[in-house]
Design an enzyme around this catalytic site. Structure first.
Site, PDB file in Angstrom:
ATOM      1  N   ASP A 199       0.889  -1.152   0.000  1.00 47.87           N
ATOM      2  CA  ASP A 199       0.000   0.000   0.000  1.00 47.87           C
ATOM      3  C   ASP A 199       0.942   1.221   0.000  1.00 47.87           C
ATOM      4  O   ASP A 199       2.108   1.103   0.392  1.00 47.87           O
ATOM      5  CB  ASP A 199      -0.867  -0.031   1.271  1.00 47.87           C
ATOM      6  CG  ASP A 199      -1.695   1.216   1.421  1.00 47.87           C
ATOM      7  OD1 ASP A 199      -2.346   1.627   0.453  1.00 47.87           O
ATOM      8  OD2 ASP A 199      -1.678   1.805   2.527  1.00 47.87           O
ATOM      9  N   LEU A 200       0.456   2.360  -0.455  1.00 51.50           N
ATOM     10  CA  LEU A 200       1.353   3.522  -0.559  1.00 51.50           C
ATOM     11  C   LEU A 200       1.184   4.481   0.628  1.00 51.50           C
ATOM     12  O   LEU A 200       2.106   4.672   1.429  1.00 51.50           O
ATOM     13  CB  LEU A 200       1.064   4.246  -1.884  1.00 51.50           C
ATOM     14  CG  LEU A 200       1.814   5.546  -2.139  1.00 51.50           C
ATOM     15  CD1 LEU A 200       3.320   5.303  -2.228  1.00 51.50           C
ATOM     16  CD2 LEU A 200       1.328   6.194  -3.441  1.00 51.50           C
ATOM     17  N   ASP A 201      -0.029   5.056   0.735  1.00 52.14           N
ATOM     18  CA  ASP A 201      -0.283   6.068   1.769  1.00 52.14           C
ATOM     19  C   ASP A 201      -0.261   5.420   3.152  1.00 52.14           C
ATOM     20  O   ASP A 201      -1.045   4.517   3.433  1.00 52.14           O
ATOM     21  CB  ASP A 201      -1.663   6.711   1.530  1.00 52.14           C
ATOM     22  CG  ASP A 201      -1.721   7.463   0.213  1.00 52.14           C
ATOM     23  OD1 ASP A 201      -0.801   8.238  -0.074  1.00 52.14           O
ATOM     24  OD2 ASP A 201      -2.698   7.268  -0.539  1.00 52.14           O
TER      25      ASP A 201
ATOM     26  N   THR B 227       1.151  10.478   3.749  1.00 52.68           N
ATOM     27  CA  THR B 227       0.385  11.493   3.014  1.00 52.68           C
ATOM     28  C   THR B 227      -0.873  11.899   3.772  1.00 52.68           C
ATOM     29  O   THR B 227      -1.539  12.850   3.370  1.00 52.68           O
ATOM     30  CB  THR B 227      -0.033  10.953   1.632  1.00 52.68           C
ATOM     31  OG1 THR B 227      -0.430   9.609   1.814  1.00 52.68           O
ATOM     32  CG2 THR B 227       1.099  11.040   0.628  1.00 52.68           C
TER      33      THR B 227
ATOM     34  N   LYS C  31      -8.571   6.910   6.382  1.00 51.90           N
ATOM     35  CA  LYS C  31      -7.398   6.150   5.939  1.00 51.90           C
ATOM     36  C   LYS C  31      -7.802   4.921   5.134  1.00 51.90           C
ATOM     37  O   LYS C  31      -8.617   4.124   5.607  1.00 51.90           O
ATOM     38  CB  LYS C  31      -6.533   5.751   7.134  1.00 51.90           C
ATOM     39  CG  LYS C  31      -5.777   6.938   7.686  1.00 51.90           C
ATOM     40  CD  LYS C  31      -4.733   6.559   8.711  1.00 51.90           C
ATOM     41  CE  LYS C  31      -4.038   7.823   9.194  1.00 51.90           C
ATOM     42  NZ  LYS C  31      -3.205   7.568  10.367  1.00 51.90           N
TER      43      LYS C  31
ATOM     44  N   SER D 126      -2.613   0.569  -4.352  1.00 50.56           N
ATOM     45  CA  SER D 126      -3.122   1.744  -3.626  1.00 50.56           C
ATOM     46  C   SER D 126      -4.490   2.174  -4.134  1.00 50.56           C
ATOM     47  O   SER D 126      -4.759   2.093  -5.330  1.00 50.56           O
ATOM     48  CB  SER D 126      -2.129   2.898  -3.806  1.00 50.56           C
ATOM     49  OG  SER D 126      -2.690   4.108  -3.355  1.00 50.56           O
ATOM     50  N   ALA D 127      -5.304   2.702  -3.228  1.00 51.38           N
ATOM     51  CA  ALA D 127      -6.610   3.253  -3.615  1.00 51.38           C
ATOM     52  C   ALA D 127      -6.461   4.630  -4.263  1.00 51.38           C
ATOM     53  O   ALA D 127      -7.404   5.149  -4.857  1.00 51.38           O
ATOM     54  CB  ALA D 127      -7.487   3.390  -2.375  1.00 51.38           C
TER      55      ALA D 127
ATOM     56  N   ASN E 223      -3.670   9.354  -7.192  1.00 57.10           N
ATOM     57  CA  ASN E 223      -2.455  10.178  -7.273  1.00 57.10           C
ATOM     58  C   ASN E 223      -1.179   9.359  -7.065  1.00 57.10           C
ATOM     59  O   ASN E 223      -0.093   9.938  -6.986  1.00 57.10           O
ATOM     60  CB  ASN E 223      -2.506  11.283  -6.215  1.00 57.10           C
ATOM     61  CG  ASN E 223      -3.613  12.289  -6.501  1.00 57.10           C
ATOM     62  OD1 ASN E 223      -3.616  12.923  -7.555  1.00 57.10           O
ATOM     63  ND2 ASN E 223      -4.569  12.419  -5.593  1.00 57.10           N
TER      64      ASN E 223
ATOM     65  N   LYS F 273     -10.907  -1.568  -1.432  1.00 57.51           N
ATOM     66  CA  LYS F 273     -10.564  -2.446  -0.319  1.00 57.51           C
ATOM     67  C   LYS F 273     -11.722  -2.349   0.695  1.00 57.51           C
ATOM     68  O   LYS F 273     -12.256  -1.259   0.867  1.00 57.51           O
ATOM     69  CB  LYS F 273      -9.267  -1.970   0.357  1.00 57.51           C
ATOM     70  CG  LYS F 273      -8.046  -1.964  -0.587  1.00 57.51           C
ATOM     71  CD  LYS F 273      -6.864  -1.252   0.068  1.00 57.51           C
ATOM     72  CE  LYS F 273      -5.699  -1.088  -0.902  1.00 57.51           C
ATOM     73  NZ  LYS F 273      -4.550  -0.346  -0.355  1.00 57.51           N
TER      74      LYS F 273
ATOM     75  N   GLU G 195       0.291  -3.236   4.686  1.00 61.73           N
ATOM     76  CA  GLU G 195      -0.892  -2.351   4.767  1.00 61.73           C
ATOM     77  C   GLU G 195      -0.989  -1.634   6.099  1.00 61.73           C
ATOM     78  O   GLU G 195      -0.673  -2.214   7.131  1.00 61.73           O
ATOM     79  CB  GLU G 195      -2.154  -3.205   4.630  1.00 61.73           C
ATOM     80  CG  GLU G 195      -2.882  -3.080   3.340  1.00 61.73           C
ATOM     81  CD  GLU G 195      -3.489  -1.712   3.032  1.00 61.73           C
ATOM     82  OE1 GLU G 195      -3.614  -0.861   3.929  1.00 61.73           O
ATOM     83  OE2 GLU G 195      -3.858  -1.507   1.874  1.00 61.73           O
ATOM     84  N   ASP G 196      -1.465  -0.390   6.081  1.00 62.17           N
ATOM     85  CA  ASP G 196      -1.652   0.343   7.341  1.00 62.17           C
ATOM     86  C   ASP G 196      -3.131   0.524   7.699  1.00 62.17           C
ATOM     87  O   ASP G 196      -3.433   1.088   8.750  1.00 62.17           O
ATOM     88  CB  ASP G 196      -0.986   1.727   7.282  1.00 62.17           C
ATOM     89  CG  ASP G 196      -1.764   2.692   6.421  1.00 62.17           C
ATOM     90  OD1 ASP G 196      -2.164   2.292   5.299  1.00 62.17           O
ATOM     91  OD2 ASP G 196      -1.996   3.834   6.851  1.00 62.17           O
TER      92      ASP G 196
HETATM   93  C1  BG6 Z   1      -5.745   5.987   0.097  1.00 62.94           C
HETATM   94  C2  BG6 Z   1      -5.692   6.924   1.295  1.00 62.94           C
HETATM   95  O1  BG6 Z   1      -4.500   5.403  -0.119  1.00 62.94           O
HETATM   96  O2  BG6 Z   1      -6.125   6.728  -1.073  1.00 62.94           O
HETATM   97  C3  BG6 Z   1      -7.017   7.630   1.461  1.00 62.94           C
HETATM   98  O3  BG6 Z   1      -5.378   6.171   2.456  1.00 62.94           O
HETATM   99  C4  BG6 Z   1      -7.386   8.359   0.176  1.00 62.94           C
HETATM  100  O4  BG6 Z   1      -6.934   8.538   2.545  1.00 62.94           O
HETATM  101  C5  BG6 Z   1      -7.399   7.365  -0.988  1.00 62.94           C
HETATM  102  O5  BG6 Z   1      -8.673   8.971   0.298  1.00 62.94           O
HETATM  103  C6  BG6 Z   1      -7.729   8.022  -2.334  1.00 62.94           C
HETATM  104  O6  BG6 Z   1      -6.718   8.923  -2.655  1.00 62.94           O
HETATM  105  P1  BG6 Z   1      -6.756   9.973  -3.839  1.00 62.94           P
HETATM  106  O7  BG6 Z   1      -5.328  10.457  -3.917  1.00 62.94           O
HETATM  107  O8  BG6 Z   1      -7.163   9.224  -5.075  1.00 62.94           O
HETATM  108  O9  BG6 Z   1      -7.730  11.023  -3.480  1.00 62.94           O
HETATM  109 MG    MG Z   2      -2.726   3.219   3.534  1.00 64.06          MG
END
Ligand code: BG6
Ligand code: MG
Length: 215
Positions: A9-11, A17, A45, A114-115, A118, A145, A169-170
């Site tokens: 997972d990224l964030d 972030t 999150k 990652s979800a 960005n 997820k 994963e966090d």
């Molecule tokens: C997840 C974050 O990785 O991405 C969430 O933990 C975030 O907080 C989600 O809302 C979507 O991110 P983005 O950058 O597409 O708005």
């Molecule tokens: Mg995360």
């Protein structure tokens, strides 16, 4: 188990972030006339952008049309992107680079799951492009997820079986996504939140390939 791939997972795993998401959501809430706290932010999150907006608006207690919500999500994302555009590799969380080098040298494949839509921009800002063999992000999946889609697509892109993958994963929903995909999972954070994971560690600082092989 033979570990052929690590899916990250990224964030919250590679970089924090959440603080930038928080600032951008807080500004949107202020525009709408209510306060958005760090405690509220915890609920976002791992949650997709539109689902996060729904939670924020529920806190604000007003309802809006689909068009208004799309406009709000767009403006939040513009604020968020202006913040993450300033990120540097110094923001990569401690121990990540060392661990990535260890697993790459051992021939283990790597992917981002990652979800976030960005994710490619963040990876570029952190100069991590060469560390990942595949990036599966919010632009490439239709099920959030705890659905395992993001990780199953990662395994497929790497040409490995789900049972040969370990996910990092966090978020609780991310841990469930990994387990739903028949993958092992290491939770990054606290046991009371990520208790379903096969192992929970506070971060990568004292983690190593040797410890990974013991799960
Ligand atoms: C997840 C974050 O990785 O991405 C969430 O933990 C975030 O907080 C989600 O809302 C979507 O991110 P983005 O950058 O597409 O708005
Ligand atoms: Mg995360």
């Amino acid at each position: 188990m033979e570990i052929k791939a690590c899916l990250f997972d990224l964030d919250g795993v590679i970089v924090d972030t959440a603080k930038y998401h928080f600032l951008a959501w807080k500004e949107l809430a202020a525009d709408l006339g209510f306060d958005f706290t760090e405690e509220h932010n915890e609920r976002l999150k791992g949650v997709s952008r539109m689902a996060s907006l729904d939670i924020l608006l529920e806190i604000g207690g007003e309802t809006y049309t689909k068009e208004e919500k799309e406009e709000m999500a767009k403006s939040k994302n513009e604020r968020y992107v202006s913040l993450i555009q300033k990120m540097t590799p110094d923001e990569i969380l401690p121990g990540i680079i060392h661990f990535m080098n260890e697993i790459k040298n051992a021939g283990i494949k790597t992917a981002i799951g990652s979800a976030s839509k960005n994710a490619p921009l963040i990876i570029e800002r952190l100069k991590l492009e060469t560390y990942f063999d595949a990036i599966i992000d919010g632009n490439k999946v239709s099920n959030a997820k705890p659905d395992p889609e993001v990780f199953l697509k990662g395994a497929e892109a790497l040409g490995v079986q789900p049972s040969e993958c370990v996910v990092f994963e966090d978020a609780a929903a991310g841990v469930e996504a990994a387990l739903n995909g028949n993958m092992k999972c290491i939770g990054i954070g606290e046991k009371h939140v990520l208790g379903k994971a096969d192992k929970v560690i506070p971060g990568f600082e004292n983690f190593s390939l040797g410890k990974l092989l013991m799960i």
